[in-house]
Every structure is written in structure tokens, then in C-alpha cells.
Motif scaffolding. Structure first.
Motif, PDB file in Angstrom:
ATOM      1  N   HIS A   4     -18.657 -20.500 -30.508  1.00 41.49           N
ATOM      2  CA  HIS A   4     -18.790 -20.665 -29.345  1.00 41.49           C
ATOM      3  C   HIS A   4     -18.668 -22.129 -29.160  1.00 41.49           C
ATOM      4  O   HIS A   4     -18.680 -21.979 -28.195  1.00 41.49           O
ATOM      5  CB  HIS A   4     -20.945 -20.695 -29.819  1.00 41.49           C
ATOM      6  N   PHE A   5     -18.733 -22.048 -30.583  1.00 40.60           N
ATOM      7  CA  PHE A   5     -17.891 -23.545 -30.305  1.00 40.60           C
ATOM      8  C   PHE A   5     -16.871 -24.292 -29.630  1.00 40.60           C
ATOM      9  O   PHE A   5     -16.418 -24.747 -28.697  1.00 40.60           O
ATOM     10  CB  PHE A   5     -18.118 -24.948 -31.460  1.00 40.60           C
ATOM     11  N   ILE A  24     -15.803 -23.155 -25.925  1.00 45.71           N
ATOM     12  CA  ILE A  24     -15.975 -24.442 -25.003  1.00 45.71           C
ATOM     13  C   ILE A  24     -15.008 -24.975 -24.831  1.00 45.71           C
ATOM     14  O   ILE A  24     -14.535 -25.137 -23.541  1.00 45.71           O
ATOM     15  CB  ILE A  24     -17.858 -24.907 -25.072  1.00 45.71           C
ATOM     16  N   VAL A  35     -21.418 -19.043 -34.411  1.00 50.97           N
ATOM     17  CA  VAL A  35     -21.767 -20.682 -34.203  1.00 50.97           C
ATOM     18  C   VAL A  35     -20.114 -21.006 -34.060  1.00 50.97           C
ATOM     19  O   VAL A  35     -19.834 -21.544 -32.818  1.00 50.97           O
ATOM     20  CB  VAL A  35     -22.232 -21.391 -34.958  1.00 50.97           C
ATOM     21  N   MET A  89     -25.789 -25.138 -27.648  1.00 49.35           N
ATOM     22  CA  MET A  89     -24.248 -24.855 -27.409  1.00 49.35           C
ATOM     23  C   MET A  89     -24.464 -25.305 -25.196  1.00 49.35           C
ATOM     24  O   MET A  89     -23.281 -25.964 -24.742  1.00 49.35           O
ATOM     25  CB  MET A  89     -23.689 -23.686 -27.090  1.00 49.35           C
ATOM     26  N   TRP A  90     -24.746 -25.226 -24.674  1.00 49.47           N
ATOM     27  CA  TRP A  90     -25.004 -25.473 -23.217  1.00 49.47           C
ATOM     28  C   TRP A  90     -25.097 -26.987 -23.241  1.00 49.47           C
ATOM     29  O   TRP A  90     -24.417 -27.736 -22.459  1.00 49.47           O
ATOM     30  CB  TRP A  90     -26.598 -25.069 -23.007  1.00 49.47           C
ATOM     31  N   HIS A 134     -29.095 -21.748 -32.100  1.00 46.91           N
ATOM     32  CA  HIS A 134     -27.678 -22.800 -31.839  1.00 46.91           C
ATOM     33  C   HIS A 134     -27.423 -23.153 -31.061  1.00 46.91           C
ATOM     34  O   HIS A 134     -27.451 -23.988 -29.855  1.00 46.91           O
ATOM     35  CB  HIS A 134     -27.081 -21.917 -33.133  1.00 46.91           C
ATOM     36  N   TYR A 135     -27.993 -21.438 -30.215  1.00 52.35           N
ATOM     37  CA  TYR A 135     -27.244 -21.845 -28.211  1.00 52.35           C
ATOM     38  C   TYR A 135     -27.415 -23.182 -27.747  1.00 52.35           C
ATOM     39  O   TYR A 135     -27.516 -23.264 -26.731  1.00 52.35           O
ATOM     40  CB  TYR A 135     -26.997 -20.510 -27.988  1.00 52.35           C
TER      41      TYR A 135
END
Length: 361
Positions: A33-34, A37, A30, A305-306, A301-302
Motif C-alpha cells: 500500500h505504501f 501510492i 502494508v 496511507m491516506w 494502517h490505512y
């Protein structure tokens, strides 16, 4: 036909340190992924190898499936095994798809209007819920499951479970070694060809995911079948540090060499050490909590993310403001995952399991 004993469905005792390490890996992915970006140049990302957490999940899954089902799948049957896995995995596939759909429709930071037709959105949603790869969303980088990108690894988890039930559960371990060796060559080829092992999530890298799980799931199964459990006193803290070293290793031009080493050697070693480590009683609750929230966190969690991606694109926050966003964001996502687990996942799985037990009495 002899009726199935409901007792055969009972969950075995867990390896609690391995559960805890699963949670550490989930938080790492997670965080990755942050950060990806914010830093499209992965060499500037402090956790540039967080995506390898998925390979650790695959290896851990092979070990756990072997431990949980090798000695009873013959008694419970293939269909009951599939039901067990569906009940365990699919409720969160559904909720992850729902959250992804809501994020797509109501993202507060999006500056673009939703232009897709209702039919297109429905088809994408059903593809996501039913785990049918549909990499057609250009606005979401053609990931396999547009409304919930992390489902790509669950797709391959399902494939591995099917292959296990039909073939691997009966396959002699010496043939597993051959399969693991061939898959390891595949890992090296993918890393050399692509420069890294990041693929599997998109239509263009679809088969990379198959290679990644083919090796790691088989390696985990071999750790169990050969009882390659290393007794040690590293404990949960020590092993968490060792696991994080893999995710924190620099992203560089040497990825084609370092990543296969981590996946082929280091992660099976971590599973061996995790299965043999002594747990400090004071950390038991942390390990249990960490293991419990790992899958809900990964699958929910995703959607955030968007939204974070759109916020970042619009405001370009500096490093300090990123810290103010990401650290509380991680805490909120863990709390939300716990809430989803308590009010949705556990009650639904308990209900489905009870219905199933009643049906076989």
C-alpha cells in the motif's frame, strides 16, 4: 433446552508457523500500500503482488475455521458461532473506522477542505462500522468502506463465515471440491477479464472479491478436511521466504496467468506446508508476535496511507526519501498495531467473552 457448556467456546491450539506467516503477509500488504501510492505503475513496484496477501488470508481462514469449528459448531450452534466471530473480528472493524474518520477530518497533509456534510460523514462512518458497503466517496476512489478501505476483505470474510455456518460446515468434501473447481474457473475468468486479481475493494469491482474468497476459503477448508498437511523442515524462515516470493513476483502482462497459479495452487500449498512445518523454538515468540499483530496491523494502517498519499502528492519524494519514510513507517505501524491490540482489542474481547460465558452458565 440443554445449556451450552462454556468449555466449548475455548480457543484451540494454534498452528504457530501459520500465525507467523499471517504476520508476514500483513507486513507485505502494508508495504504494498505504501509502494502503490509511490508507483502507480505496478511493474516498477518491487512488491507489486503484495495485494495477493488477501487471498492468502482467505485461504488460511478457510483452513483455520475448519480446524477450529468443524467438530464443534454442531454443539455450539450457529448463533454462538456468529458471536465468536463477531467478538474476534468486529472490535478492530470499529477502531479502523474511527481512525479512518479522524484521518479524513484531520489529515495534516491534505490541501483540500472537508466539504461533505455532517450527515454524509455520519452515514459513511456508520456504513463502515456496520460493514454495509457504501462506495460513494469519489475522493477515496469509491472504495466499499470509505473510512477504512481494507474492510472490504472483512466484509467477504463475514460472508464466508455465514455461508460456512449455514452450509459448508455440513457439506460433504466431494461437493466442496466441485465448489472449489467452479470458483477456480471464476478466478481465471476475473484474471483474464481484468488482467489481474486486484479487484474486490471498490464498487466497480465488488464481485471480484466474492470470487476471490469463494475459491481461497474453500481451498483452505479442503486442505483441512482432506488433511493435506505436508510434513517438512522448512521452518518459519524458509516458508516466509517462499511466501514472499509470491508477493515479489513481477507485475506484468502475464498476470492473467501467474496470479491464478499463485492463488489456486501456490497459496493452498503454502498452507499445507505451514501446517506441517517444524517450528524452531528460538523463533516461537516471533511467530506468536507476528500472528498477534497481523489483524490489528491490517485493520489500522490505512488511515496513515491516506495521509502518506497527500504528502507524496505535495512533495514527490525521491527513492531515498521514500525509504526514510516507509521503513520507519512500517515499524511505527507495527508498534501502533501492538498498542491497539494490548489496550483495546484484547481487553474488549476478553470482557465480551466473559460476559458471554456468564450468560450461558
Amino acid at each position: 433446552m440443554e445449556k451450552l457448556n462454556p468449555g466449548i467456546l475455548k480457543t484451540k491450539q494454534h498452528f504457530e508457523i501459520l500465525d507467523g506467516l499471517r504476520g508476514v503477509a500483513a507486513i507485505a500488504v502494508v508495504t504494498f500500500h505504501f509502494m502503490e501510492i509511490a508507483y502507480t505503475d505496478y511493474s516498477k513496484d518491487f512488491i507489486g503482488h503484495g495485494f495477493l496477501a488477501v487471498d492468502f488470508f482467505f485461504c488460511l481462514s478457510g483452513f483455520v475455521i475448519g480446524y477450529a469449528y468443524d467438530d464443534r459448531i454442531g454443539k455450539m450452534g450457529v448463533m454462538e458461532f456468529f458471536k465468536s466471530r463477531l467478538i474476534r473480528l468486529h472490535p478492530l472493524v470499529v477502531i479502523g473506522s474511527v481512525l479512518g474518520l479522524l484521518s479524513f477530518l484531520f489529515d495534516p497533509f491534505s490541501t483540500q477542505a472537508v466539504t461533505r456534510s455532517a450527515g454524509s460523514i455520519l452515514l459513511l462512518f456508520l456504513s463502515s462500522v456496520l460493514m454495509i458497503p457504501n462506495p460513494t466517496m469519489d475522493e477515496r476512489y469509491f472504495n466499499l468502506f470509505g473510512f477504512n478501505a481494507p474492510s472490504w476483505s472483512l466484509f467477504w470474510e463475514y460472508i464466508a463465515n455465514i455461508v460456512y455456518a449455514l452450509v459448508l460446515c455440513r457439506l460433504h468434501r466431494r461437493y466442496l471440491i466441485i465448489l472449489a473447481a467452479i470458483s477456480a474457473v471464476g478466478i481465471c475468468y476475473v484474471a483474464a477479464h481484468s488482467g489481474n486479481l486486484m479487484g474486490g475493494w471498490s464498487g466497480g469491482t465488488f464481485w471480484d472479491g466474492g470470487v476471490r474468497i469463494a475459491y481461497s476459503f474453500t481451498a483452505g477448508l479442503l486442505v483441512y478436511r482432506y488433511n493435506l498437511i505436508i510434513k517438512n523442515k522448512l521452518g518459519f524462515i524458509g516458508l516466509s521466504i517462499l511466501l514472499m516470493l509470491a508477493f515479489l513476483s513481477p507485475f506484468s502482462s502475464w498476470n492473467w496467468l501467474t496470479e491464478p497459479f499463485i492463488v489456486i495452487i501456490y497459496f493452498p500449498l503454502m498452507v499445507s506446508l505451514g501446517a506441517g512445518a517444524v517450528l524452531n523454538e528460538g523463533l516461537r515468540k516471533i511467530c506468536v508476535f507476528s500472528g498477534n499483530i497481523s489483524y490489528p496491523l491490517y485493520m489500522t494502517h490505512y488511515a496513515v496511507m491516506w495521509a502518506f498519499g497527500n504528502y507524496f502528492a505535495a512533495h514527490k519524494p525521491d527513492a531515498l526519501h521514500l525509504a526514510y519514510i516507509i521503513i520507519p513507517g512500517l515499524i511505527v505501524l507495527v508498534a501502533f498495531a501492538y498498542l491497539v491490540m494490548k489496550v483495546y482489542d484484547i481487553p474488549l474481547r476478553r470482557y465480551l467473552t466473559e460476559k458471554r460465558k456468564q450468560a450461558i452458565k
